[in-house]
Design an enzyme around this catalytic site. Structure first.
Site, PDB file in Angstrom:
ATOM      1  N   SER A 137     -52.140   4.848  32.455  1.00 19.57           N
ATOM      2  CA  SER A 137     -51.469   3.557  32.268  1.00 19.57           C
ATOM      3  C   SER A 137     -52.557   2.502  32.227  1.00 19.57           C
ATOM      4  O   SER A 137     -53.683   2.752  32.690  1.00 19.57           O
ATOM      5  CB  SER A 137     -50.548   3.294  33.466  1.00 19.57           C
ATOM      6  OG  SER A 137     -50.174   1.945  33.531  1.00 19.57           O
ATOM      7  N   TYR A 150     -48.631   3.612  42.576  1.00 22.97           N
ATOM      8  CA  TYR A 150     -48.729   3.844  41.131  1.00 22.97           C
ATOM      9  C   TYR A 150     -50.155   3.567  40.632  1.00 22.97           C
ATOM     10  O   TYR A 150     -50.743   4.374  39.902  1.00 22.97           O
ATOM     11  CB  TYR A 150     -47.712   2.942  40.422  1.00 22.97           C
ATOM     12  CG  TYR A 150     -47.534   3.196  38.947  1.00 22.97           C
ATOM     13  CD1 TYR A 150     -46.664   4.191  38.495  1.00 22.97           C
ATOM     14  CD2 TYR A 150     -48.208   2.436  37.989  1.00 22.97           C
ATOM     15  CE1 TYR A 150     -46.471   4.409  37.141  1.00 22.97           C
ATOM     16  CE2 TYR A 150     -48.015   2.653  36.628  1.00 22.97           C
ATOM     17  CZ  TYR A 150     -47.149   3.635  36.209  1.00 22.97           C
ATOM     18  OH  TYR A 150     -46.964   3.855  34.867  1.00 22.97           O
TER      19      TYR A 150
HETATM   20  P1  NAD Z   1     -39.026   7.980  32.275  1.00 26.04           P
HETATM   21  O1  NAD Z   1     -38.420   7.699  33.613  1.00 26.04           O
HETATM   22  O2  NAD Z   1     -38.255   7.643  31.052  1.00 26.04           O
HETATM   23  O3  NAD Z   1     -39.459   9.508  32.179  1.00 26.04           O
HETATM   24  C1  NAD Z   1     -40.106  10.162  33.239  1.00 26.04           C
HETATM   25  C2  NAD Z   1     -39.924  11.649  33.084  1.00 26.04           C
HETATM   26  O4  NAD Z   1     -40.550  12.283  34.210  1.00 26.04           O
HETATM   27  C3  NAD Z   1     -38.451  12.079  33.098  1.00 26.04           C
HETATM   28  O5  NAD Z   1     -38.233  13.114  32.170  1.00 26.04           O
HETATM   29  C4  NAD Z   1     -38.253  12.602  34.517  1.00 26.04           C
HETATM   30  O6  NAD Z   1     -37.248  13.584  34.637  1.00 26.04           O
HETATM   31  C5  NAD Z   1     -39.629  13.204  34.755  1.00 26.04           C
HETATM   32  N1  NAD Z   1     -39.856  13.404  36.180  1.00 26.04           N
HETATM   33  C6  NAD Z   1     -39.828  12.499  37.176  1.00 26.04           C
HETATM   34  N2  NAD Z   1     -40.010  13.101  38.363  1.00 26.04           N
HETATM   35  C7  NAD Z   1     -40.141  14.424  38.100  1.00 26.04           C
HETATM   36  C8  NAD Z   1     -40.339  15.571  38.914  1.00 26.04           C
HETATM   37  N3  NAD Z   1     -40.415  15.495  40.251  1.00 26.04           N
HETATM   38  N4  NAD Z   1     -40.435  16.775  38.306  1.00 26.04           N
HETATM   39  C9  NAD Z   1     -40.324  16.892  36.950  1.00 26.04           C
HETATM   40  N5  NAD Z   1     -40.149  15.839  36.149  1.00 26.04           N
HETATM   41  C10 NAD Z   1     -40.053  14.619  36.724  1.00 26.04           C
HETATM   42  O7  NAD Z   1     -40.439   7.221  32.293  1.00 26.04           O
HETATM   43  P2  NAD Z   1     -41.474   6.866  31.110  1.00 26.04           P
HETATM   44  O8  NAD Z   1     -41.564   5.382  31.042  1.00 26.04           O
HETATM   45  O9  NAD Z   1     -41.191   7.639  29.899  1.00 26.04           O
HETATM   46  O10 NAD Z   1     -42.847   7.347  31.784  1.00 26.04           O
HETATM   47  C11 NAD Z   1     -43.545   8.503  31.362  1.00 26.04           C
HETATM   48  C12 NAD Z   1     -45.001   8.363  31.787  1.00 26.04           C
HETATM   49  O11 NAD Z   1     -45.596   7.258  31.111  1.00 26.04           O
HETATM   50  C13 NAD Z   1     -45.194   8.104  33.288  1.00 26.04           C
HETATM   51  O12 NAD Z   1     -46.297   8.823  33.762  1.00 26.04           O
HETATM   52  C14 NAD Z   1     -45.466   6.628  33.330  1.00 26.04           C
HETATM   53  O13 NAD Z   1     -46.197   6.251  34.466  1.00 26.04           O
HETATM   54  C15 NAD Z   1     -46.261   6.445  32.053  1.00 26.04           C
HETATM   55  N6  NAD Z   1     -46.306   5.070  31.566  1.00 26.04           N
HETATM   56  C16 NAD Z   1     -45.144   4.446  31.208  1.00 26.04           C
HETATM   57  C17 NAD Z   1     -45.228   3.137  30.769  1.00 26.04           C
HETATM   58  C18 NAD Z   1     -44.005   2.396  30.370  1.00 26.04           C
HETATM   59  O14 NAD Z   1     -44.119   1.183  30.124  1.00 26.04           O
HETATM   60  N7  NAD Z   1     -42.851   3.032  30.279  1.00 26.04           N
HETATM   61  C19 NAD Z   1     -46.459   2.475  30.682  1.00 26.04           C
HETATM   62  C20 NAD Z   1     -47.606   3.166  31.054  1.00 26.04           C
HETATM   63  C21 NAD Z   1     -47.521   4.473  31.483  1.00 26.04           C
END
Ligand code: NAD
Length: 255
Positions: A137, A150
């Site tokens: 991130s 985080y």
């Molecule tokens: P999201 O909540 O839409 O998806 C997260 C996924 O992780 C889901 O499929 C969930 O089931 C899975 N997950 C969570 N806990 C779990 C566990 N214990 N075991 C197995 N699976 C698990 O979130 P997102 O925004 O798509 O985030 C995905 C990644 O991208 C994360 O690592 C997040 O930190 C990173 N990220 C997101 C953003 C953003 O703005 N959305 C920005 C930077 C980084």
């Protein structure tokens, strides 16, 4: 046919990246806690004519991560690309930050990448080829208040990325981190609500005055663009990119 395993790929960014890889003809190993996981895997398989597997492995449990990797290797004969993407968020000032949330975020957002990378390592090393892509991130590069766990986990995964790059170099294994700014996914929708509470302001103000305040380009990063970057890192043209942390953050980390 190449195979990609994407953790946390039944929602948000992971699902978007999976679709980009399916369009490019990869078999996909899905993982995530959403109950629609098996349906998502079946739909993508029939839509893009690729092989899929769904694993409900909980990223809090190393033995389930190892089992997921082994199932994938058995079904597809190997895993060419591992994308460590699963992640959760919790926002609170340090003095109120629940210890169990700290432990979960460190385990899911950081340690699961260690367990999955360790589990695929032997097979990638044997093939003398592999790609590990860690979804860090912009918070792996800079901090924001109220996100102690985080920010720590996302900085940590960049450290792991660099170590794997060094250890993988003799074996054709590359390892890179992608550092997105805000992408509008369910995780971010939830943050908008949580931040509104923490800052005691309306949700519209969270988007403009909190979330995107540090991002010079005032827009969300698109999932398709992140998928395209991940696909590039998986390609032969990216063979010399390793150990890097690539921001796609609208200039946030430049400040
Ligand atoms: P999201 O909540 O839409 O998806 C997260 C996924 O992780 C889901 O499929 C969930 O089931 C899975 N997950 C969570 N806990 C779990 C566990 N214990 N075991 C197995 N699976 C698990 O979130 P997102 O925004 O798509 O985030 C995905 C990644 O991208 C994360 O690592 C997040 O930190 C990173 N990220 C997101 C953003 C953003 O703005 N959305 C920005 C930077 C980084």
């Amino acid at each position: 046919m190449k195979t990609v395993l994407i953790t946390g790929s039944t929602s948000g960014l992971g699902l978007g990246i999976a679709i980009e890889f399916a369009k490019a003809g990869y078999n996909i190993i899905f993982n995530g806690l959403e109950k629609e996981g098996p349906e998502i895997a079946a739909d993508i398989s029939s839509k893009y004519k690729v092989g899929t597997l769904y694993s409900a492995a909980n990223m809090l449990k190393p033995e389930e991560i190892i089992e997921m990797v082994n199932q994938g290797i058995t079904k597809f004969g190997g895993i060419d690309v591992l994308i460590n993407n699963a992640g959760i968020q919790f926002v609170a000032p340090i003095e109120d930050f629940p210890t169990e949330k700290w432990n979960d975020i460190i385990a899911i957002n950081m340690s699961s990448a260690f367990h999955a990378s360790k589990a695929v390592w032997h097979s990638m090393k044997a093939k003398k080829s592999g790609r590990i892509i860690n979804i860090s991130s912009v918070h792996g590069l800079v901090a924001s208040e109220y996100k102690s766990a985080y920010v720590t986990a996302k900085h940590g995964i960049i450290g792991l990325t660099k170590v794997l790059a060094l250890e993988g170099a003799p074996f054709g294994i590359t390892s890179n981190s992608i550092c997105p700014g805000y992408v509008k996914t369910p995780l971010v929708e939830k943050q908008i609500k949580d931040q509104a509470k923490s800052h005691n302001i309306p949700e519209a103000d969270v988007i403009n005055k909190v979330l995107l305040v540090k991002q010079p380009i005032k827009d969300f990063v698109s999932i398709e663009a992140l998928g395209a970057l991940a696909l590039f890192l998986a390609s032969d043209n990216a063979a010399m990119i390793t150990g890097s942390a690539i921001p796609m953050d609208g200039g946030w980390s430049a400040a």
